[in-house]
Design a protein around this motif. Structure first.
Motif, PDB file in Angstrom:
ATOM      1  N   GLN B  61       0.905  -1.193  -0.018  1.00 23.76           N
ATOM      2  CA  GLN B  61       0.063   0.109  -0.063  1.00 23.76           C
ATOM      3  C   GLN B  61       0.870   1.475  -0.082  1.00 23.76           C
ATOM      4  O   GLN B  61       0.719   2.215  -0.719  1.00 23.76           O
ATOM      5  CB  GLN B  61      -1.022   0.089   1.343  1.00 23.76           C
ATOM      6  CG  GLN B  61      -1.962  -1.005   1.238  1.00 23.76           C
ATOM      7  CD  GLN B  61      -3.069  -0.752   0.127  1.00 23.76           C
ATOM      8  OE1 GLN B  61      -2.902   0.214  -0.517  1.00 23.76           O
ATOM      9  NE2 GLN B  61      -4.175  -1.445   0.261  1.00 23.76           N
ATOM     10  N   ILE B  62       1.879   1.289   0.778  1.00 23.91           N
ATOM     11  CA  ILE B  62       2.695   2.391   0.851  1.00 23.91           C
ATOM     12  C   ILE B  62       3.491   2.706  -0.518  1.00 23.91           C
ATOM     13  O   ILE B  62       3.528   3.598  -1.109  1.00 23.91           O
ATOM     14  CB  ILE B  62       4.030   2.062   1.770  1.00 23.91           C
ATOM     15  CG1 ILE B  62       3.341   2.046   3.325  1.00 23.91           C
ATOM     16  CG2 ILE B  62       5.070   3.276   1.514  1.00 23.91           C
ATOM     17  CD1 ILE B  62       4.316   2.002   4.371  1.00 23.91           C
ATOM     18  N   GLY B  63       3.673   1.425  -1.264  1.00 26.79           N
ATOM     19  CA  GLY B  63       4.459   1.556  -2.547  1.00 26.79           C
ATOM     20  C   GLY B  63       3.465   2.234  -3.575  1.00 26.79           C
ATOM     21  O   GLY B  63       3.818   3.102  -4.181  1.00 26.79           O
ATOM     22  N   ILE B  64       2.207   1.527  -3.704  1.00 26.96           N
ATOM     23  CA  ILE B  64       1.067   1.908  -4.551  1.00 26.96           C
ATOM     24  C   ILE B  64       0.960   3.620  -4.101  1.00 26.96           C
ATOM     25  O   ILE B  64       0.876   4.411  -5.079  1.00 26.96           O
ATOM     26  CB  ILE B  64      -0.058   1.245  -4.424  1.00 26.96           C
ATOM     27  CG1 ILE B  64       0.049  -0.033  -4.703  1.00 26.96           C
ATOM     28  CG2 ILE B  64      -1.073   1.905  -5.365  1.00 26.96           C
ATOM     29  CD1 ILE B  64      -0.849  -1.109  -4.539  1.00 26.96           C
ATOM     30  N   ALA B  65       0.677   3.736  -2.936  1.00 27.06           N
ATOM     31  CA  ALA B  65       0.361   5.179  -2.620  1.00 27.06           C
ATOM     32  C   ALA B  65       1.448   6.365  -3.041  1.00 27.06           C
ATOM     33  O   ALA B  65       1.112   7.408  -3.662  1.00 27.06           O
ATOM     34  CB  ALA B  65      -0.194   5.437  -1.010  1.00 27.06           C
ATOM     35  N   MET B  66       2.646   5.871  -2.638  1.00 24.83           N
ATOM     36  CA  MET B  66       3.831   6.950  -2.990  1.00 24.83           C
ATOM     37  C   MET B  66       4.065   6.893  -4.583  1.00 24.83           C
ATOM     38  O   MET B  66       4.144   8.053  -4.944  1.00 24.83           O
ATOM     39  CB  MET B  66       5.121   6.298  -2.248  1.00 24.83           C
ATOM     40  CG  MET B  66       5.109   6.696  -1.109  1.00 24.83           C
ATOM     41  SD  MET B  66       5.292   8.456  -0.695  1.00 24.83           S
ATOM     42  CE  MET B  66       5.139   8.355   1.042  1.00 24.83           C
ATOM     43  N   ALA B  67       3.855   5.746  -5.119  1.00 21.27           N
ATOM     44  CA  ALA B  67       3.914   5.612  -6.616  1.00 21.27           C
ATOM     45  C   ALA B  67       2.825   6.698  -7.347  1.00 21.27           C
ATOM     46  O   ALA B  67       3.200   7.580  -8.103  1.00 21.27           O
ATOM     47  CB  ALA B  67       3.825   4.250  -7.370  1.00 21.27           C
TER      48      ALA B  67
END
Lengths: 99, 551, 631, 550
Positions: B61-67
């Motif tokens: 989720q962090i990855g997706i949100a940051m992306a």
């Protein structure tokens, strides 16, 4: 019938809704009152649509309905979870935070 | 309003136009890419939530949100570089979304706020680990469980985490990106709801003190819905007046440059529709910015919501809502400036004074910051009232400056903890400066920035809005502004006194060592606060260049 | 030769600096260093004097500009010296008597552990006093003026462990400061009138100024003179100043500093001559003070305070003379010089007596000391004869001239002034005879002190004796020297101007009457204190006596009105500051806090009430928007 | 004019020093602590050297502002980083640079850890913090003297409150109990009072900007804050304030400066702040920081708003007159040494402000000299009083008595400080006080005369203080007092030397100040009142030939 009367009705509904928000205690009823206000707006929109002879107002009314539905989803989720915690749907009970 | 015959003639016109084809909507995906990136990330997040195993979700989720956010930010920068903030500014998506300076500026700001907020949401070092050793964050392990129930305990034990907060945040951010860019009232309304609904939910998700959290959510939701209803009714009335909800269209009708039609002649004969409608739209927007007398939700919600969410709300919501307010007042209703300005004067004065005065006696740091945010809404309103280019750029600048101070301040609040979680009662902060000078100094810096001490971003912002207001002749507002700043200074300083000059309590709170996430968030806050304080020129210039609305 | 003038000031200043900064290592010989600085300065003074003598009258004034002190636009203060016939008289008096008293102090202060510091202060005083009389402009004079005030403060309070001494010192400084207001305002007036405050230009342009301005300057200078010279109404400090060591009383509070007021008035003769009102005020102050001091002198049992009253009275004569204008200036200065001799001598004699009597100052505890202290008796006696104006001694020449000048002033004023001066002379004779009789004649009245030590009156060492002898010689001979061939008058006339005046009484008549009243005074005193034994405890006395013992109630007045009133005012202001001004500040803070406390009650936690505020807000918003259009 | 940014360096040096001092590793022993303290001391001495270089390179009679530096800072608001010094600024920078090392040396142990927790890491940090804060204050004060941009000035004028606030509130004899509460009250009061003043000034600063922007003084439609630009525009008539606007702006600026200076009746923070702060910090407040207020009156109020200055001048004169008398009377009534000196300072600030608004060369030059001299004399008096208080641990006058007997050097230096405070001729303050009085008298005789009462009252409070503490029988608690030791002597000696030197030969300073005063006078379109009966050259010649006596 004169379309303006629909506007009066809308205003009346809106006021009833707003008053309901002020006087009712049950969160669900409160929320229903808000819904009433939204629908009063819808009525107004549709009436104006007719007055202006364009479709914008009617389309907006559809959008409003969708938004209201979404609001119901979120609202009920919150209200229900509070109800489960407190075993009460009265908004007057939720006043831990003040001043 | 008499019923005109024209209605009947329209009937016939409509009948004769059945042969016309509805043109395919033309969507400029490139120009909408910031929002699309964020919404995409949100949708992806939902999918991840559905399909990924629990243990992978957090990082995913962090990855997706940051992306998504980084993508959005890049998109904003690219759009701005292509000149959409200036000469190429135009309306995209059939006139629904304005891609212009203020939009891009605010979108950039919101995306940055979101980045910092997501960092805060991702913090898992502050709470003690669950009994299984899983690191936990600030959110309820399972929001659906009843507080204190066995279900909640078992959820907590197994280290569950509400990773849904990330997609929810992404939706909110998406709505916020759209809100100031909305170029018709309908889009604006939808955006308002899109960012509000996730926020209601986020408020309810605190891991500790869930009763407060839920109460905050209920209050926020009910009042938010109430205000949306006003906004919508206002929308209806304006539509009734102008026959259109597009900003440009309304502006034309209001200023009398629209092609007159009989229907318009009829509805515009009475300005009551316009004025009542405008006032009701105002209610919706002033609610979101937390202006008096629509501010009552702010302290309760700020206090009850999980602190990272409060930080996000306090900054991003304000940015988005002020953006929309600016667009509405500057692009749609400049023709009736003389009607709304006195009203807004009153609101601004009330907001500054009430916010500053009530804050004086607050004892909870989050409530204190909430009242402070109310006072700041008042300061920003003085810039809005200026009704000139300087006003727009000043408000843009102030929003950028203020949000990072707010984020930083709330991030610091998350660090000061005792056994019951965050120690937000001010008396617990006594002597923090002795115990933990660095954290106290950081918080002091944020407080000084709130107070508007020179060499902090708060001062530059305050100067900007006040000078804009003064140049538009609103000198009394400026005077009220500086006086309430003085009152406000009192309570900021009170906290500083408490931290530095009071004796620490023996059972005082500890300062938790955060992970890199929160540390980065705070460091960014400090950096921006000092950077915009000492060298504001670049950002001011940017705001100045981005201060023309398209309609 | 003129560049020696700064050396006059520089020598004692350097002495003071060395003595005060030098530290304990100078304790052994520091006092001799002080004496050296003083006598060296006297030597330089003599050189300059003879140099001046050798020049023609017009060439005698000498100027020496050192440097520009404060230059701001039109305000150009210079550090420059002016040595003319008037200054040189003072220079010789100051350094001469000063050197003698330095010498005397070597003996007098022999047992004081802080003797070095004492000499440092004395040197500082000399420097300041010389600066005062040598300055060529009022601002520099002001520096000396305050400098002597400082030295006086330090020396009066030299025995700081005695609270009375510290209080007296403070009082002296404060009363002097009141006088200093006069000097500063006078300088400001001069500057705003003439654009300068240097002697030459101001005096040269005085006639161009309006009468009012000149009167203002004159009165302000008079105020300054009153403070420094202990004239009514600023006389109260002088009696208390006797707390200082006796050489200090002799040098500062008898011979030199207290006469600075007379110098100031005489120096400013060009202004006073053009301001009759100021002159009238001056003679009035002088006449009142000469009687005032004399009466106070009659009632005091403390030998030094009796002498202090006398000093006040004698300076009253001088001030009156100076106020008389050109007929009096010269005699004012002449009396100043002769007074410098005999009063210094008297004080040194008193010091010698005290030295021999374990610092006892109450004359009722003396008696018959002439046998124990013959030298002191003789020198004191000569001083006594000089001050009462015994024919042939110096007081006779100077005081009679002043009485004569008072009559010569003419008109009713002349008669009043003359009579006052005569009365003063009679009272002077009375109280000085009283002092003489109580101290040196009659039976011994001293008793063992609390610890059982009975004083053993003895003659003082030679360091103290020599100065007393020299001053006695001065007391005897100076008057005659000055009167011979009117040398003093001739010497000073170029500076102060001189006018014989037309006395309604001939010179011999005045002398005759004066001698008669003096004799009367002596006789009365002998009847009261010579023929019958002096009581060891003072009698209750008449109302006047009791008032005179209390300095004619002036201190009581000051205490009640100024000190009491001041204390009340201060206390009130402290209260006002805390409760009033600060109260407003704290009140605003409290008001904000109170408002806050009330306003936050609106935030009652009920969501419906929040909704109500929103709804109400919405209504108000709508209503005002509509109203705005309606309006 | 070389391109070397001397002024920037002079301000940056203490700023960098502050950071370095704070960043030094905390001391682990008393010795290390002393070593750590030498860094800030050394930097302050270096700053003094730089300030001296500035003073030497300054050419009186040259350009109005010298060693100027101009850089764009916030061009959107017409704000520049513009530095430059005129004579007034030069002497005040020099004063600051002289006092800071002296204060540091005097406060050498003031921030040391107290006995019971000596040597702890945190406490030693705090000690360094104290010195770092002093350097920070110095940097900001110097910058505000150097700034020729109104906004730049404002920034440092306000920002210096923060380190001052921590200096007042954070350091003192005791850290707990009533004393600490009083101190934090004093610190808060100081900050809020000044912040309120600053905020009101902010409104005026904004007003100034808006007016310059409207009248097109700046570039690109922005306003400007550049002092020279505004002054020139005012002089040439390009810039014109409406009377109402000018008065409002003047009052806004003046309010802030009057709080800082402080002018009666806005003075009540000073006795608290000075009473609670350590003596060294109290010196910083009254001798350094407050001078920025009076300096700013001269520099900004008069220069930017000449007409309003003239309009309000008499009213301000009356306030300053009240301040002179009121401060002195209250000083007489104080029981606390530091509060006494604080009220004395209020009286002195009355003189300074009176000199400024008398609108005469003498008044303004006198006021400038007064700022310098008051700084030195108050520093001398307060620091010696601090040495005295450090020996007994009490601020109450009644706790002392007879010190002169046991510590004569201490008493002597205290006396000299006191004499300077009461403006004894021969010491520096006399020159300035007399100039102020003369300058006021020539234009407003009545006010000048009443102000002389302040001279008497000054003598009263100084001598009462001296009498009660130093003279009389030696109190038992006092009997063990040590006389001044080497460090304390090093602190006092330069101050006394300066007092004497500037009292006897103030010309070097007044020569620097005079051209600046002349410029200011021409800014306000005022000339000195001519003497009623000026001396003609013929008269001078005549009197000289007569020999000057008559």
């Amino acid at each position: 019938m004169n379309p303006v009367n629909y506007l009066y009705l809308a205003a009346l509904l809106f006021t009833i809704g707003a008053t309901g928000v002020l006087v009712r205690r049950n969160a669900i009823v409160l929320f229903m009152c808000v819904e009433l206000m939204l629908n009063a707006s819808n009525l107004a929109l549709v009436t104006f649509s007719r007055l202006h002879g364009n479709l914008d107002g009617q389309i907006i009314a559809f959008f409003t309905m969708v938004v209201a539905a979404a609001e119901v989803v979120v609202g009920l989720a919150i209200i229900v979870s509070v109800f489960r915690t407190r075993h009460s749907a009265s908004v007057d009970d939720t006043n831990l935070m003040k001043l | 309003m008499s019923v005109p015959d024209t209605v009947h003639s329209l009937w016939t016109v409509a009948a004769s136009s059945t042969t016309q084809t509805i043109p395919t909507p033309h969507i400029e995906y490139g120009q909408l890419s910031p929002m699309l990136a964020v919404f995409g990330a949100a949708a992806l997040g939902i999918l991840a939530e559905a399909f990924l195993p629990r243990r992978n979700r957090y990082w995913a989720q962090i990855g997706i949100a940051m992306a998504g956010l980084v993508g959005a930010f890049v998109a904003v920068v690219v759009l701005a570089a292509q000149g959409y903030a200036g000469t190429k500014a135009h309306l995209a998506a059939m006139g629904a979304v304005a891609v212009d300076g203020p939009s891009l500026f605010l979108q950039g700001t919101i995306v940055l706020i979101a980045v910092v907020s997501v960092l805060g949401f991702a913090e898992r070092h502050l709470e003690p680990r669950s009994s299984t050793g899983a690191p936990v964050d600030a959110f309820a392990p399972q929001a659906a469980t009843v507080p204190g129930s066995d279900a909640e305990k078992s959820a907590a034990r197994s280290g569950f985490a509400t990773t849904e907060v990330f997609p929810l945040t992404m939706f909110a951010v998406g709505g916020m990106l759209l809100f100031p860019a909305a170029s018709d009232l309908l889009t604006m309304f939808v955006a308002l709801e899109v960012f509000s609904l996730p926020l209601y939910l986020l408020c309810a998700l605190a891991r500790r003190r869930r009763l407060l959290s839920q109460e905050a959510a209920v209050k926020y939701f009910l009042l938010g819905a109430f205000s949306s209803a006003f906004f919508l009714f206002g929308l209806a009335l304006i539509y009734g007046y102008a026959g259109t909800v597009s900003i440009g269209g309304i502006a034309d009708v209001v200023s009398g440059t629209a092609t007159p039609t009989p229907a318009l002649a009829n509805t515009t004969a009475n300005d009551a529709l316009l004025l009542i409608g405008l006032a009701m739209l105002g209610v919706g927007l002033l609610f979101k910015v937390g202006a008096v007398p629509f501010h009552a939700w702010t302290p309760d919600v700020y206090q009850g919501a999980p602190t990272p969410v409060t930080g996000f709300m306090a900054s991003a919501t304000k940015v988005a809502a002020f953006g929309a307010t600016l667009r509405l007042l500057y692009a749609a209703f400049p023709g009736v400036t003389w009607d709304w300005r006195p009203v807004l004067w009153g609101v601004a004065i009330l907001t500054m004074v009430v916010g500053a005065i009530i804050a004086v006696t607050q004892t909870d740091v989050k409530r204190l910051l909430a009242y402070s945010s109310i006072a700041h809404a008042g300061f920003i309103l003085t810039g809005v009232i200026a009704m000139n280019k300087a006003g727009v750029s000043a408000v843009l600048f102030y929003l950028g400056a203020y949000s990072f101070v707010t984020l930083g301040a709330f991030a610091v609040v998350t660090l000061v903890r005792d056994a019951g979680g965050e120690a937000t009662h001010l008396s617990r902060w006594a002597g923090l400066g002795r115990r933990s000078p660095l954290v106290a100094a950081t918080f002091a810096l944020f407080l000084l920035a709130f107070a508007g001490i020179p060499l902090t971003s708060g001062f530059a912002g305050k100067f900007a809005v006040f000078q804009a207001a003064a140049s538009s002749g609103a000198t009394p507002l400026v005077i009220v502004g500086v006086l309430s700043s003085a009152v406000a200074a009192f309570f900021y300083i009170r906290v500083i006194v408490l931290m530095f000059f009071s004796d620490p309590r023996p059972d005082g709170p500890t300062v938790a060592v955060p992970s890199a996430f929160t540390a980065t968030a705070i460091a960014l806050g400090v950096l921006v606060t000092l950077g915009l304080g000492i060298l504001p020129q670049y950002f001011l210039h940017l705001a100045d260049q981005a201060s023309v609305f398209v309609r | 030769m003129d560049n020696l003038i700064p050396v006059l000031v520089g020598l004692p200043l350097a002495g003071a600096a060395v003595l005060l900064l030098g530290g304990r290592r100078l304790d052994r010989f520091g006092h001799w260093l002080g004496v050296l600085a003083s006598t060296a300065s006297f030597g330089v003074g003599l050189v300059l004097f003879f140099d001046m003598l050798s020049r023609s009258t017009a060439q005698r004034p000498a100027f020496e500009h050192l440097f520009t002190w404060v230059p701001v636009a039109g305000f150009q203060a210079q550090v420059g010296f002016q040595l003319d016939q008037l200054s040189v008289v003072f220079v010789l008096l100051i350094t001469g008597v000063g050197s003698l008293i330095h010498l005397y102090s070597v003996g007098y202060m022999a047992h004081d552990e802080r003797r070095r510091r004492f000499f440092g202060y004395l040197n500082l005083f000399l420097a300041a006093m010389l600066l005062l009389v040598l300055a060529d402009n009022y601002l520099l004079l002001y520096v000396g003026w305050e400098g002597v005030g400082l030295a006086s403060y330090l020396l009066i309070g030299f025995w700081q462990h005695k609270p009375s001494a510290a209080t007296a010192a403070k009082k002296a400084f404060l009363v002097n400061r009141v006088g200093d207001i006069g000097l500063s305002v006078a300088i400001m007036l001069m500057f705003s009138t003439f654009g300068t405050f240097a002697f030459g230009p101001v005096f040269g342009a005085a006639h161009t100024a309006s009468q009012g301005t000149l009167t203002g300057i004159g009165l302000m200078l008079l105020l300054a003179a009153c403070g420094k010279s202990a004239q009514v109404p600023l006389q109260s400090w002088l009696g208390d100043a006797m707390e200082g060591p006796t050489p200090v009383s002799a040098l500062i509070h008898a011979a030199t500093m207290v006469t600075a007021g007379v110098y100031l008035i005489t120096r400013s003769s060009a202004v006073f001559n053009l301001a009759p009102t100021a002159q009238l005020a001056t003679v009035c102050v002088g006449a009142v003070t000469l009687l005032f001091g004399a009466i106070v002198g009659c009632a005091k049992d403390d030998i030094k305070k009796a002498l202090a009253g006398s000093t006040m009275s004698q300076i009253g004569y001088m001030v009156m003379a100076a106020g008389l204008g050109p007929i009096g200036y010269v005699f004012a200065i002449m009396h100043l010089v002769t007074h410098g001799f005999f009063k210094a001598g008297l004080f040194l004699g008193a010091g010698s007596v005290m030295h021999g009597m374990n610092d006892e100052v109450d004359m009722r505890r003396y008696g018959g000391l002439r046998k124990h202290m013959p030298l002191t008796f003789v020198t004191f006696g000569l001083g006594y004869l000089a001050i009462i104006g015994f024919p042939g001694l110096s007081g006779y020449f100077s005081k009679d001239k002043i009485i004569e000048a008072a009559f010569a002033h003419g008109g009713t004023e002349g008669w009043i002034l003359g009579t006052a001066a005569l009365v003063g002379a009679a009272v002077t004779a009375f109280y000085m005879t009283r002092v003489m009789l109580m101290t040196f004649f009659g039976e011994k009245r001293w008793q063992p002190d609390a610890e059982g030590h009975e004083p053993h009156p003895h003659e003082s060492p030679s360091t103290m004796g020599i100065p007393m002898v020299v001053l006695a010689v001065g007391s005897v001979g100076a008057g005659a020297l000055f009167a011979w061939n009117s040398s003093f008058v001739k010497w000073l006339t170029p500076v102060t101007g001189h006018d014989e005046g037309h006395s309604p009484l001939s010179s011999w008549t005045v002398s005759g009457i004066t001698f008669a009243v003096i004799a009367l005074g002596v006789l009365v005193a002998w009847t009261m204190y010579g023929r019958q034994p002096v009581q060891a405890t003072p009698p209750v006395g008449s109302l006047l006596t009791r008032a005179a013992r209390r300095d004619l109630l002036q201190d009581d007045f000051n205490h009640v009105v100024l000190v009491g009133g001041g204390q009340h005012l201060t206390r009130f202001l402290v209260y006002l500051d805390a409760k009033g001004f600060d109260g407003v500040v704290n009140g605003i803070a409290a008001a904000v806090g109170g408002t806050s406390g009330r306003m936050r009650k609106l935030q009652n936690g009920y969501v419906r009430s929040y909704a109500l505020s929103m709804f109400g807000g919405a209504l108000v918003l709508v209503a005002t928007t509509l109203l705005m259009r309606a309006v | 004019m070389s391109s070397f940014p001397l002024l920037t360096v002079a301000a940056a040096l203490p700023a960098v020093g502050a950071v370095l001092t704070a960043a030094l590793p905390a001391a682990t022993s008393a010795k290390r602590r002393d070593i750590n303290k030498t860094l800030p001391l050394g930097i302050s001495v270096l700053t003094l050297v730089l300030a001296a270089v500035v003073a030497i390179r300054f050419k009186p009679g040259g350009a109005r502002y010298q060693m100027t530096e101009h850089h764009s800072w916030i061009s959107d608001f017409g704000i520049g980083y513009s530095l430059g010094v005129d004579g007034i600024a030069v002497v005040l920078i020099l004063l600051t640079a002289v006092l800071v090392p002296v204060v540091m040396l005097a406060s050498w142990h003031d921030a040391d850890p107290v006995a019971n927790d000596a040597g702890t890491f945190e406490r030693n940090r705090r000690t360094q913090g104290f010195f770092a804060l002093i350097l920070a204050v110095e940097a900001m004060v110097v910058l505000s003297f150097e700034a020729t941009d109104v906004f730049l000035f404002y920034v440092f004028f306000e920002a210096m409150l923060i380190p001052m606030y921590f200096l007042i509130g954070g350091f003192g004899d005791r850290t707990v109990g009533e004393d600490a509460r009083q101190r934090s009250y004093a610190a808060v009061k100081f900050l809020l009072y000044n912040l309120l003043g600053g905020l009101i000034m902010l409104a005026a600063v904004i007003g100034l900007y808006v007016i310059t922007a409207k009248q097109g003084i700046g570039t690109d439609g922005h306003g400007t804050f550049d002092l020279s630009t505004i002054t020139q525009a005012l002089a040439s008539g390009k810039l014109h304030f409406s009377p109402v606007a000018e008065k409002a702006l003047f009052l806004g600026f003046m309010f802030a400066f009057a709080v800082k200076a402080p002018l009666w009746p806005l003075h009540t923070w000073l006795p608290n702040a000075m009473g609670e702060a350590t003596p060294g910090v109290a010196v910083l407040i009254t001798a350094v920081v407050d001078k920025v207020g009076t300096y700013a009156m001269l520099r900004f109020c008069l220069q930017l708003f000449p007409d309003a200055s003239k309009t309000f001048g008499p009213a301000i004169l009356v306030l300053s007159l009240i301040g002179i008398i009121y401060g002195a009377l209250l000083a007489v009534g104080q029981k606390d040494i530091k509060r006494l000196i604080a009220y004395a300072s209020i009286s002195h600030f009355g003189f300074i402000i009176m000199g400024i608004f008398a609108m005469t060369s003498q008044g303004q030059a006198g006021a400038t000299l007064y700022m310098v001299n008051h700084g030195i004399s108050t520093a001398a008096l307060l620091l010696v009083a601090g040495f005295l208080m450090s020996r007994r641990g009490s601020r109450l006058i009644a706790d002392y008595g007879g010190v002169q007997k046991v510590a004569p050097v201490l008493a002597g230096t205290f006396m000299i400080g006191g004499l300077a405070t009461l403006s004894l001729p021969g010491l520096a303050p006399f020159v300035s006080e007399f100039l102020v009085l003369v300058g006021t008298f020539t234009r407003y005789p009545a006010i000048g005369i009443v102000a002389t009462i302040g001279i008497v009252l000054a003598a009263l409070y100084v001598l009462v203080l001296y009498q009660r503490t130093m003279t009389g029988p030696v109190k038992p608690e006092v009997s063990g007092f040590r006389d001044l030791h080497a460090r304390e002597l090093v602190v006092v000696t330069p101050l006394i030397a300066l007092l004497l030197f500037l009292g006897v030969y103030p010309k070097p300073v007044s020569d620097i100040v005079n051209p600046a005063v002349r410029d200011t006078m021409s800014d306000v379109h005022r000339t000195d009142p001519a003497p009623a009966h000026p001396i003609t050259a013929a008269q001078v010649a005549a009197t000289n030939s007569q020999g000057g006596g008559q």
